[in-house]
Enzyme design. Structure first.
Site, PDB file in Angstrom:
ATOM      1  N   GLU A  63     -18.618 -33.686 -13.383  1.00 43.41           N
ATOM      2  CA  GLU A  63     -17.885 -33.100 -12.253  1.00 43.41           C
ATOM      3  C   GLU A  63     -18.222 -31.616 -12.119  1.00 43.41           C
ATOM      4  OE1 GLU A  63     -13.683 -33.962 -12.774  1.00 43.41           O
ATOM      5  OE2 GLU A  63     -14.082 -36.096 -13.071  1.00 43.41           O
ATOM      6  N   GLU A  74     -15.664 -37.818  -3.928  1.00 44.85           N
ATOM      7  CA  GLU A  74     -14.334 -38.432  -4.062  1.00 44.85           C
ATOM      8  C   GLU A  74     -13.324 -37.722  -3.154  1.00 44.85           C
ATOM      9  OE1 GLU A  74     -12.993 -39.004  -8.084  1.00 44.85           O
ATOM     10  OE2 GLU A  74     -11.026 -39.714  -7.442  1.00 44.85           O
ATOM     11  N   LYS A  80     -22.686 -38.894 -15.535  1.00 45.33           N
ATOM     12  CA  LYS A  80     -22.036 -38.285 -14.375  1.00 45.33           C
ATOM     13  C   LYS A  80     -21.186 -37.111 -14.860  1.00 45.33           C
ATOM     14  CE  LYS A  80     -18.580 -40.489 -11.953  1.00 45.33           C
ATOM     15  NZ  LYS A  80     -17.435 -39.582 -12.136  1.00 45.33           N
ATOM     16  N   ASP A 113     -19.481 -41.484 -17.526  1.00 48.31           N
ATOM     17  CA  ASP A 113     -18.940 -40.136 -17.353  1.00 48.31           C
ATOM     18  C   ASP A 113     -19.053 -39.312 -18.627  1.00 48.31           C
ATOM     19  OD1 ASP A 113     -17.929 -39.666 -14.753  1.00 48.31           O
ATOM     20  OD2 ASP A 113     -16.215 -40.980 -15.135  1.00 48.31           O
ATOM     21  N   ASP A 133     -14.409 -42.237 -16.808  1.00 53.11           N
ATOM     22  CA  ASP A 133     -13.350 -41.738 -17.693  1.00 53.11           C
ATOM     23  C   ASP A 133     -11.974 -42.099 -17.128  1.00 53.11           C
ATOM     24  OD1 ASP A 133     -13.355 -39.938 -15.624  1.00 53.11           O
ATOM     25  OD2 ASP A 133     -13.500 -38.137 -16.877  1.00 53.11           O
ATOM     26  N   SER A 134     -11.974 -42.791 -15.974  1.00 53.70           N
ATOM     27  CA  SER A 134     -10.730 -43.403 -15.482  1.00 53.70           C
ATOM     28  C   SER A 134     -10.169 -44.359 -16.530  1.00 53.70           C
ATOM     29  CB  SER A 134     -10.977 -44.148 -14.163  1.00 53.70           C
ATOM     30  OG  SER A 134     -12.089 -45.016 -14.283  1.00 53.70           O
TER      31      SER A 134
END
Ligand code: KIV
Length: 268
Positions: free
Chosen positions: A119, A186, A117, A88, A49-50
Site C-alpha cells: 500500500e 480500492e 502487493k 500482501d 492481509d484481510s
C-alpha cells in the site's frame, strides 16, 4: 505444486489488459478454497492481509505479521495451479526498501508467492524500484489503504476532491514508472479509476472502484455472504447460486462480461 508452463503470469495480465479481457481476482487463505477458486478460472488469487479480519477476527489488518502471511500463502500455493498467486506485505513490513526486499524474499521463498502487493503512493517509489530491480513483481495499492485506517480516519472512499484525485493520478504514474506491474484501486470514484486505468499501461484491479478497471477483486468471505454487514461495493454471489463453486464461477463470468460491478456497487 504448480507447473510454471500453465501459470498465469504478469505477462498474461498485460496481454489481458491490451486485449480488453477483464481480470477476475479473489482472495483465498487456505488450500481448500484455493483449489475451488483456481478450478473456476479465477485469474489471480490474492492472499490478502484481510485475513486479519476474516480469518483471525480482528477489526483491522494491522495485527497481521509476515509469518501469518507466509503460513497462509504456503497453504494456498499447494492448490493454486493456474492463477497468479499474489500476497500482501503486511503492516510495517516494508518501512524501508531493504526491509521490503527481505520480507518479499520470504513471501516468495517460504510462501511461494509470485507477486507482492504493498500500500502507498509515490513515497513507496524507492521500495518498488528496489523490489522490481531484484525481480519481484509488485502490485501497488492506492485509494483506501486498510493498513492506514487510523491515519485515513476510517474506511472511506478516497480521491473525492480534486486535489486528492490529482495526487492519486500522479502517484499511479510514478509507481508504474519505477516498476510496479499492476495497481489495485480500492474505494475510488468511478471516473477517477477510469482515468487512472486509461493512463497506465499496467493493469488496474478495482474493489469499489467501478467497472472501468482492468479487473475486479473481492474478498472471498464477502462474496460468499459470510461477512456480517459486508461493504456496499461487494456482492453475495452465493445467494443466487446453490454452491460455492457455482458462486465463484458466476463471479468470474460477471467480471468477464462486465455485469459486475453494477451502479449500486460503485462510488460516483
Ligand atoms: O487484503 C485484501 O484482501 C485486499 C483487498 C483490497 C482485496 O487487499
Amino acid at each position: 505444486m504448480a507447473n510454471m508452463a500453465h501459470k498465469t503470469t504478469i505477462k498474461t495480465l498485460y496481454k489481458m489488459k491490451q486485449e480488453g479481457e477483464k481480470i477476475a481476482t479473489l482472495t483465498a487463505y487456505d488450500a481448500s478454497f484455493a483449489r475451488i477458486i483456481d478450478e473456476q478460472g479465477v485469474d489471480v488469487i490474492l492472499v490478502g492481509d484481510s485475513l486479519g479480519m476474516v480469518i483471525q477476527g480482528h477489526d483491522t489488518t494491522i495485527p497481521v505479521t509476515v509469518d501469518d502471511m507466509i503460513y497462509h500463502t504456503r497453504t494456498v500455493a499447494r492448490q493454486c495451479k493456474k492463477a497468479l498467486l499474489m500476497v500482501d506485505l503486511p503492516f510495517m513490513s516494508y518501512t524501508s526498501p531493504h526491509q521490503a526486499v527481505e520480507n518479499a524474499a520470504r513471501l516468495m521463498q517460504e510462501g511461494l508467492a509470485q507477486m507482492v502487493k504493498l500500500e502507498g503512493g509515490a513515497l513507496q517509489a524507492e521500495t518498488v524500484r528496489k523490489l522490481s530491480h531484484y525481480g519481484v513483481p509488485v502490485c501497488a495499492h492506492l485509494g483506501l489503504q486498510p493498513q492506514s485506517v487510523h491515519k485515513q480516519g476510517g474506511y472511506r472512499v478516497q480521491g473525492k476532491d480534486q486535489k486528492s484525485a490529482l495526487q492519486m493520478i500522479e502517484d499511479a504514474v510514478v509507481l508504474q514508472d519505477v516498476g510496479a506491474d499492476a495497481l489495485l484501486l480500492e474505494c475510488v470514484p468511478n471516473l477517477l479509476a477510469q482515468e487512472i486505468s486509461s493512463n497506465l499501461s499496467i493493469p488496474t484491479i478495482g474493489i469499489g472502484a467501478g467497472p472501468h478497471c482492468d479487473g475486479q477483486v473481492l474478498v472471498l468471505h464477502d462474496m460468499l455472504g459470510i461477512t456480517p454487514s459486508a461493504p456496499r461495493f461487494t456482492k453475495d454471489f452465493l445467494q443466487q447460486n446453490g454452491n460455492i463453486a457455482e458462486a465463484i464461477k458466476n463471479f468470474v463470468t460477471a467480471v468477464k462480461e462486465g455485469t459486475f460491478p453494477e451502479d449500486k456497487h460503485c462510488f460516483i
